[in-house]
Design a protein around this motif. Structure first.
Motif, PDB file in Angstrom:
ATOM      1  N   PHE A   1     -33.739  -6.875  63.067  1.00  0.00           N
ATOM      2  CA  PHE A   1     -32.304  -6.108  63.394  1.00  0.00           C
ATOM      3  C   PHE A   1     -32.524  -4.680  63.641  1.00  0.00           C
ATOM      4  O   PHE A   1     -31.653  -4.081  63.603  1.00  0.00           O
ATOM      5  CB  PHE A   1     -31.419  -6.293  61.956  1.00  0.00           C
ATOM      6  N   THR A   2     -33.607  -4.215  63.923  1.00  0.00           N
ATOM      7  CA  THR A   2     -33.859  -2.778  64.374  1.00  0.00           C
ATOM      8  C   THR A   2     -33.144  -2.717  65.725  1.00  0.00           C
ATOM      9  O   THR A   2     -33.111  -3.770  66.493  1.00  0.00           O
ATOM     10  CB  THR A   2     -35.166  -2.620  64.606  1.00  0.00           C
ATOM     11  N   GLY A   3     -32.478  -1.652  66.129  1.00  0.00           N
ATOM     12  CA  GLY A   3     -31.732  -1.250  67.489  1.00  0.00           C
ATOM     13  C   GLY A   3     -30.465  -1.810  67.427  1.00  0.00           C
ATOM     14  O   GLY A   3     -29.535  -1.785  68.082  1.00  0.00           O
ATOM     15  N   TRP A   4     -29.805  -2.719  66.262  1.00  0.00           N
ATOM     16  CA  TRP A   4     -28.532  -3.235  66.169  1.00  0.00           C
ATOM     17  C   TRP A   4     -27.811  -2.122  65.594  1.00  0.00           C
ATOM     18  O   TRP A   4     -27.722  -1.965  64.332  1.00  0.00           O
ATOM     19  CB  TRP A   4     -28.490  -4.626  65.317  1.00  0.00           C
ATOM     20  N   THR A   5     -26.925  -1.423  66.390  1.00  0.00           N
ATOM     21  CA  THR A   5     -26.167  -0.204  65.709  1.00  0.00           C
ATOM     22  C   THR A   5     -24.811  -0.381  66.545  1.00  0.00           C
ATOM     23  O   THR A   5     -24.322  -1.196  67.205  1.00  0.00           O
ATOM     24  CB  THR A   5     -27.138   1.114  66.056  1.00  0.00           C
ATOM     25  N   PHE A   6     -24.057   0.904  66.457  1.00  0.00           N
ATOM     26  CA  PHE A   6     -22.970   1.023  67.111  1.00  0.00           C
ATOM     27  C   PHE A   6     -22.930   2.307  67.804  1.00  0.00           C
ATOM     28  O   PHE A   6     -23.554   3.264  67.674  1.00  0.00           O
ATOM     29  CB  PHE A   6     -21.656   0.987  66.058  1.00  0.00           C
ATOM     30  N   ARG A   7     -22.156   2.362  68.870  1.00  0.00           N
ATOM     31  CA  ARG A   7     -22.054   3.446  69.844  1.00  0.00           C
ATOM     32  C   ARG A   7     -21.096   4.499  68.975  1.00  0.00           C
ATOM     33  O   ARG A   7     -19.940   4.175  68.201  1.00  0.00           O
ATOM     34  CB  ARG A   7     -21.143   3.107  70.983  1.00  0.00           C
ATOM     35  N   GLN A   8     -21.479   5.697  68.825  1.00  0.00           N
ATOM     36  CA  GLN A   8     -20.703   6.717  68.098  1.00  0.00           C
ATOM     37  C   GLN A   8     -19.167   6.896  68.586  1.00  0.00           C
ATOM     38  O   GLN A   8     -18.918   7.342  69.768  1.00  0.00           O
ATOM     39  CB  GLN A   8     -21.445   8.155  68.188  1.00  0.00           C
ATOM     40  N   PRO A   9     -18.307   6.753  67.574  1.00  0.00           N
ATOM     41  CA  PRO A   9     -16.813   6.699  67.943  1.00  0.00           C
ATOM     42  C   PRO A   9     -16.576   8.190  68.197  1.00  0.00           C
ATOM     43  O   PRO A   9     -17.141   8.915  67.498  1.00  0.00           O
ATOM     44  CB  PRO A   9     -16.056   5.987  66.840  1.00  0.00           C
ATOM     45  N   LEU A  10     -15.376   8.536  68.895  1.00  0.00           N
ATOM     46  CA  LEU A  10     -14.987  10.003  68.846  1.00  0.00           C
ATOM     47  C   LEU A  10     -14.629  10.192  67.506  1.00  0.00           C
ATOM     48  O   LEU A  10     -14.152   9.614  66.740  1.00  0.00           O
ATOM     49  CB  LEU A  10     -13.801  10.164  69.596  1.00  0.00           C
ATOM     50  N   SER A  11     -14.639  11.506  67.146  1.00  0.00           N
ATOM     51  CA  SER A  11     -14.270  12.119  65.788  1.00  0.00           C
ATOM     52  C   SER A  11     -13.024  11.905  65.472  1.00  0.00           C
ATOM     53  O   SER A  11     -11.976  11.694  66.322  1.00  0.00           O
ATOM     54  CB  SER A  11     -14.757  13.687  65.956  1.00  0.00           C
ATOM     55  N   LEU A  12     -12.697  12.019  64.174  1.00  0.00           N
ATOM     56  CA  LEU A  12     -10.982  11.991  63.605  1.00  0.00           C
ATOM     57  C   LEU A  12     -10.421  12.942  64.392  1.00  0.00           C
ATOM     58  O   LEU A  12      -9.291  12.854  64.513  1.00  0.00           O
ATOM     59  CB  LEU A  12     -11.482  11.928  62.132  1.00  0.00           C
ATOM     60  N   TYR A  13     -11.168  14.169  64.428  1.00  0.00           N
ATOM     61  CA  TYR A  13     -10.222  15.035  64.817  1.00  0.00           C
ATOM     62  C   TYR A  13     -10.722  15.521  66.447  1.00  0.00           C
ATOM     63  O   TYR A  13     -12.020  15.388  66.710  1.00  0.00           O
ATOM     64  CB  TYR A  13     -10.490  16.603  64.186  1.00  0.00           C
ATOM     65  N   PRO A  14      -9.693  15.714  67.301  1.00  0.00           N
ATOM     66  CA  PRO A  14      -8.400  16.277  66.888  1.00  0.00           C
ATOM     67  C   PRO A  14      -7.344  15.096  67.217  1.00  0.00           C
ATOM     68  O   PRO A  14      -6.364  15.261  66.865  1.00  0.00           O
ATOM     69  CB  PRO A  14      -8.073  17.031  68.023  1.00  0.00           C
ATOM     70  N   ASN A  15      -7.480  13.623  67.586  1.00  0.00           N
ATOM     71  CA  ASN A  15      -6.867  12.851  68.050  1.00  0.00           C
ATOM     72  C   ASN A  15      -6.902  11.576  67.028  1.00  0.00           C
ATOM     73  O   ASN A  15      -6.259  10.459  67.659  1.00  0.00           O
ATOM     74  CB  ASN A  15      -7.228  12.390  69.401  1.00  0.00           C
ATOM     75  N   GLY A  16      -7.634  11.493  66.079  1.00  0.00           N
ATOM     76  CA  GLY A  16      -7.386  10.242  65.102  1.00  0.00           C
ATOM     77  C   GLY A  16      -8.566   9.527  65.530  1.00  0.00           C
ATOM     78  O   GLY A  16      -9.249   9.684  66.175  1.00  0.00           O
ATOM     79  N   HIS A  17      -8.623   8.320  64.708  1.00  0.00           N
ATOM     80  CA  HIS A  17      -9.848   7.467  64.863  1.00  0.00           C
ATOM     81  C   HIS A  17      -9.637   6.773  66.199  1.00  0.00           C
ATOM     82  O   HIS A  17      -8.888   6.526  66.589  1.00  0.00           O
ATOM     83  CB  HIS A  17      -9.845   6.498  63.600  1.00  0.00           C
ATOM     84  N   TYR A  18     -10.983   6.462  66.626  1.00  0.00           N
ATOM     85  CA  TYR A  18     -11.199   5.661  67.856  1.00  0.00           C
ATOM     86  C   TYR A  18     -12.103   4.303  67.308  1.00  0.00           C
ATOM     87  O   TYR A  18     -12.774   4.745  66.196  1.00  0.00           O
ATOM     88  CB  TYR A  18     -11.685   6.326  68.791  1.00  0.00           C
ATOM     89  N   PRO A  19     -11.974   3.339  68.045  1.00  0.00           N
ATOM     90  CA  PRO A  19     -12.845   2.200  67.510  1.00  0.00           C
ATOM     91  C   PRO A  19     -14.443   2.416  67.898  1.00  0.00           C
ATOM     92  O   PRO A  19     -14.655   3.310  68.838  1.00  0.00           O
ATOM     93  CB  PRO A  19     -12.100   1.047  68.767  1.00  0.00           C
ATOM     94  N   ALA A  20     -14.920   1.908  66.805  1.00  0.00           N
ATOM     95  CA  ALA A  20     -16.555   1.771  66.980  1.00  0.00           C
ATOM     96  C   ALA A  20     -16.760   0.468  67.613  1.00  0.00           C
ATOM     97  O   ALA A  20     -16.155  -0.596  67.416  1.00  0.00           O
ATOM     98  CB  ALA A  20     -17.082   1.813  65.473  1.00  0.00           C
ATOM     99  N   GLU A  21     -17.806   0.496  68.492  1.00  0.00           N
ATOM    100  CA  GLU A  21     -18.137  -0.842  69.143  1.00  0.00           C
ATOM    101  C   GLU A  21     -19.926  -0.873  68.814  1.00  0.00           C
ATOM    102  O   GLU A  21     -20.640  -0.066  68.938  1.00  0.00           O
ATOM    103  CB  GLU A  21     -18.160  -0.538  70.702  1.00  0.00           C
ATOM    104  N   PHE A  22     -20.120  -2.201  68.787  1.00  0.00           N
ATOM    105  CA  PHE A  22     -21.660  -2.614  68.544  1.00  0.00           C
ATOM    106  C   PHE A  22     -22.418  -2.177  69.777  1.00  0.00           C
ATOM    107  O   PHE A  22     -22.054  -2.474  71.160  1.00  0.00           O
ATOM    108  CB  PHE A  22     -21.853  -4.170  68.476  1.00  0.00           C
ATOM    109  N   GLU A  23     -23.589  -1.683  69.504  1.00  0.00           N
ATOM    110  CA  GLU A  23     -24.528  -1.418  70.679  1.00  0.00           C
ATOM    111  C   GLU A  23     -25.954  -1.794  70.487  1.00  0.00           C
ATOM    112  O   GLU A  23     -26.549  -1.708  69.206  1.00  0.00           O
ATOM    113  CB  GLU A  23     -24.482   0.086  70.978  1.00  0.00           C
ATOM    114  N   PHE A  24     -26.540  -2.458  71.332  1.00  0.00           N
ATOM    115  CA  PHE A  24     -28.102  -2.890  71.036  1.00  0.00           C
ATOM    116  C   PHE A  24     -28.813  -1.795  71.648  1.00  0.00           C
ATOM    117  O   PHE A  24     -28.741  -1.928  73.084  1.00  0.00           O
ATOM    118  CB  PHE A  24     -28.301  -4.290  71.453  1.00  0.00           C
TER     119      PHE A  24
END
Lengths: 342, 468
Positions: free
Chosen positions: B179-202
């Motif tokens: 399972f190495t390399g099974w991670t997620f793309r960095q979502p944008l930060s909570l500030y200034p616009n609130g949470h953004y979705p996180a997406e799986f990334e290999f």
């Protein structure tokens, strides 16, 4: 002011962004005052109020925030506010689909009066949503769960209404936003039918545009509708995260998907947040400019287009740029398309 | 009557969140028990709830708002088993908001459970391994080819599929490498616009492509290959079957004891395991077998403690208060962890949905109950049935009839109206005595039958109502 014969559409550049998280929470609608402030109606579960914010933007953060209203069912409070409009004297009217009433505030945000009660008889509401003034200064109210449009004096006297539930042309399904133009025609965001419809002041259908989809003139739950002094129509397309623009005949022109830059307050805040800046650098920063779940759209007399960007804690503003054309500058309508170039 | 009312009521409590009196009327009139089971395990026969309708009314960022939307779904879905399986998977694959405070990811994880919960174990474990909330919760975003982090690999085997005693430390290392390399793309930060979705990334460059030996199989495995092997293991079939039995049929001992304590019903676990293995881990045949089995039907007489979520959703289904979007559903889920000064009933009863205490999840069964939580449970039910203007309460009171007839028959009707529940002999006798004493009480406001309402409220407030 009569409508122009035609328009040279020069563009619709982005003007500016208002607000950020912590100073604006879930903006669901926006109005404005005569002295240059936006009135940003905020709604989420357990929270509801109005933020007053300069349209020219401000450096303010958590100190000195201005606003009025609070969550609750008491006078001057709101539970599920939907839309906000102001009259010529600066009074503010807010619909609330949970308490089934319209509340009037004075220009300072003090409670003045309210009207409305739950029911399905004439003069009653089940979830009032969109509100707009007609040319006579009366209130046109969308009675969403009764699937109809009603008209009242500002004091709450019932004047009449129209509409029925269904998907046939002229019928409505959980309608949301409304705008009455200077001619008295009533434009309704027909949420459940994924279209907008325009009615004469008497309630006769004039145009119906849209179906479910994500293409041009297609919608995924239209929420708000606005019409400018040129007759151009704007519809916030909730599920497609955009605002679509049509001319007065219902012909699709283009879409606004969001072009936000950082507001002044956001710039100031981010200067002190090293980790957030790093995360933005690592993330898909392009996402940040786009609209998320717009619930309304409004346009003022200066042709500034306000889009409350519901899930991004801000308002995005565009500036219409057109030149009005006379008959010598704008040809008569063509019935057929042509490949001829003049 | 095509099916037995008490049995169907039992089925709807366990496979869903209970049935209202009208729903039981319709189900028992129109369908056999087996046909109802077929409907439950094939949710596509019924139109899903319109997500946009829920989002239209319920907005906001706090995790309590997300939980509120989920409660609304549980209470109103025409696909009750699909929603119950989402809750089941949240129980056995628990991820807590408290670590990331990224409520968006928790909510989309529940969406994923709803999407795959009725498919097969391979799809479920694969989606679980690609889920950003799980990846962050168990540190797989820190699992690099040159710096292995075994947290996810270990829990995948120990808590999510096979159970202790069925694999070695070397198997954990091999799984973790896969399972190495099974991670997620960095979502944008909570500030200034609130949470953004996180997406799986290999990240292929960060994946260990080398040879691994896992449970006796050798190859250049990645995470999908590991899951393929896991799903074929009899230990997995047995472990998941025991989870299903514990969730739907009878309270088992807590999971950490499963490698030393035998199942309460060995035959039932064997029957479910066989179907699991024969079907390649398909959930629908396993669930169909479970709900049609004699051991499930006989479990009507076993005292299975409702989880706080089952209790709350069952109650609000019966009161009808949230049969359409109504403000306040998030208040059931408010917790101090979200910055509030108060706790909602779910938290006080011991179940902060989307915020379980540990990776083991909640200890269930009788461990839900202590003097404090029992008091909260009974007080909650009593208060929820207090308001006669709630449509479900009014319907039940109207259907219960008057106090003038046989008190025992009136109590029977109340028990039926509350979802066909059964009570102990002592409780039953007490309710009949109470019904007799209530005779002679006059009508309340607007002619409301106060006495019948009191009896109904009292019946719902019994300890017996706390059992499924």
């Amino acid at each position: 002011m009569s409508r122009p014969h035609g328009l040279l559409r020069a563009g619709y550049p982005y003007l500016r962004t208002l607000g950020m998280r912590r100073v604006i929470g879930y903006p669901t609608d926006v109005g404005w005052t005569d002295d240059g402030n936006a009135l940003i109606l905020m709604r989420s579960e357990g929270a509801a109020s109005v933020r007053i914010w300069p349209i020219e933007d401000a450096d303010l953060f958590t100190d000195d925030l201005k606003g009025f209203g609070s969550y609750g069912a008491g006078d001057g409070q709101m539970v599920w506010p939907v839309q906000l409009i102001t009259d010529g004297e600066g009074h503010i009217y807010i619909s609330d689909e949970a308490t089934h009433r319209i509340t009037r505030f004075d220009p300072d945000g003090q409670f003045v009066s309210k009207f409305g009660a739950r029911g399905d008889s004439d003069g009653e509401f089940d979830g009032p949503t969109g509100i707009s003034f007609d040319p006579d200064g009366n209130l046109v109210v969308v009675d969403s769960k009764n699937h109809r449009i009603q008209r009242y004096t500002v004091d709450g006297e019932y004047l009449g209404g129209f509409g029925s539930h269904g998907s046939e042309p002229g019928q409505l399904d959980l309608p949301w936003g409304v705008h009455v133009d200077e001619l008295g025609d009533i434009y309704v965001a027909d949420w459940g039918n994924n279209r907008f419809q325009a009615f004469s002041p008497e309630g006769e259908l004039k145009i119906a545009v849209g179906k479910l989809g994500d293409g041009e003139a297609e919608f995924d739950r239209p929420t708000g509708v606005a019409v400018d002094a040129h007759g151009d129509i704007y519809v916030s397309d909730w599920g497609n995260n955009r605002v679509q623009m049509f001319n007065s005949e219902g012909h699709y022109l283009w879409s606004f998907r969001g072009d936000a830059s950082l507001s002044r307050v956001a710039r100031n805040y981010m200067l002190t947040n090293a980790m957030s800046n790093r995360l933005r650098e690592m993330g898909r920063i392009e996402q940040e400019k786009y609209l998320r779940r717009p619930r309304s759209v409004r346009i003022d007399s200066d042709f500034r287009l306000f889009i409350p960007d519901y899930e991004s804690y801000r308002v995005q503003i565009y500036q219409k740029d057109v030149v009005v054309l006379d008959r010598t500058q704008f040809a008569a309508p063509l019935r057929n398309p042509t490949l001829e170039v003049t | 009557m095509k099916s037995d009312r008490a049995l169907v009521a039992h089925l709807m409590r366990r496979a869903g969140f209970g049935a209202t009196p009208s729903e039981l009327d319709k189900l028992t009139m129109e369908k056999t028990y087996e046909e109802i089971v077929d409907d439950l395990v094939d949710p596509d026969r019924f139109e899903a709830l319109d997500t946009s309708y829920i989002e239209r009314y319920y907005g906001g960022e706090p995790v309590a708002v997300h939980v509120g939307k989920w409660l609304y779904r549980m209470a109103n879905t025409p696909r009750p088993l699909e929603e119950k399986m989402s809750l089941f998977l949240h129980h056995i694959f628990p991820v807590a908001w408290g670590k990331s405070e990224h409520g968006h990811s928790l909510y989309t994880q529940i969406d994923m459970f709803r999407r795959v919960g009725m498919t097969d174990m391979r799809a479920i474990l694969l989606e679980l391994s690609r889920d950003p909330a799980m990846i962050f919760w168990l540190d797989n975003n820190e699992n690099h080819k040159d710096e292995i982090n075994e947290n996810y690999g270990r829990e995948l085997l120990e808590l999510f599929s096979m159970g202790v005693g069925n694999y070695t430390e070397d198997d954990i290392k091999a799984a973790s490498r896969a399972f190495t390399g099974w991670t997620f793309r960095q979502p944008l930060s909570l500030y200034p616009n609130g949470h953004y979705p996180a997406e799986f990334e290999f990240i292929e460059d960060d994946h260990d492509h080398g040879e691994k030996t896992f449970l006796g199989h050798t190859g250049n495995f990645d995470g999908g290959d590991i899951i393929d092997i896991i799903v074929r293991q009899p230990a997995t079939a047995r472990f998941i079957s025991r989870h299903l039995y514990n969730f739907f049929v009878e309270d088992e001992v807590q999971v950490p004891s499963w490698n030393t304590e035998p199942p309460r019903n060995e035959d039932a676990i064997r029957e479910l395991s066989d179907v699991f293995l024969e079907s390649g881990g398909q959930m629908r045949p396993v669930l169909r077998t479970l709900f049609n089995s004699d051991f499930f039907k006989q479990a009507r007489d076993l005292k299975k403690v409702k989880s706080p979520t089952e209790l709350v959703v069952g109650v609000i289904r019966q009161t009808g208060e949230f049969s359409s979007p109504t403000p306040g559903i998030h208040q059931f889920a408010i917790t101090t962890l979200n910055g509030s000064l108060v706790e909602g009933p779910l938290a006080i009863m011991g179940q902060r949905l989307m915020n379980p205490p540990t990776v083991e999840g909640w200890h269930t069964g009788h461990e839900w109950i202590d003097s404090g939580t029992l008091s909260e449970r009974i007080g909650f039910v009593e208060s929820q049935f207090e308001d006669l203007s709630k449509p479900g309460v009014r319907e039940m009171v109207e259907r219960a009839g008057s106090l003038d007839g046989d008190p025992a028959q009136l109590v029977d009707r109340c028990l039926d109206l509350l979802g066909g529940i059964t009570v102990s002999e002592n409780t039953y006798d007490s309710l009949v005595r109470y019904a007799s004493e209530l005779r002679g009480m006059g009508g309340g406001e607007e002619g409301a039958p106060v006495g019948v309402h009191n009896l109904l409220q009292m019946t719902a407030s019994t300890v017996d109502y706390q059992f499924e």
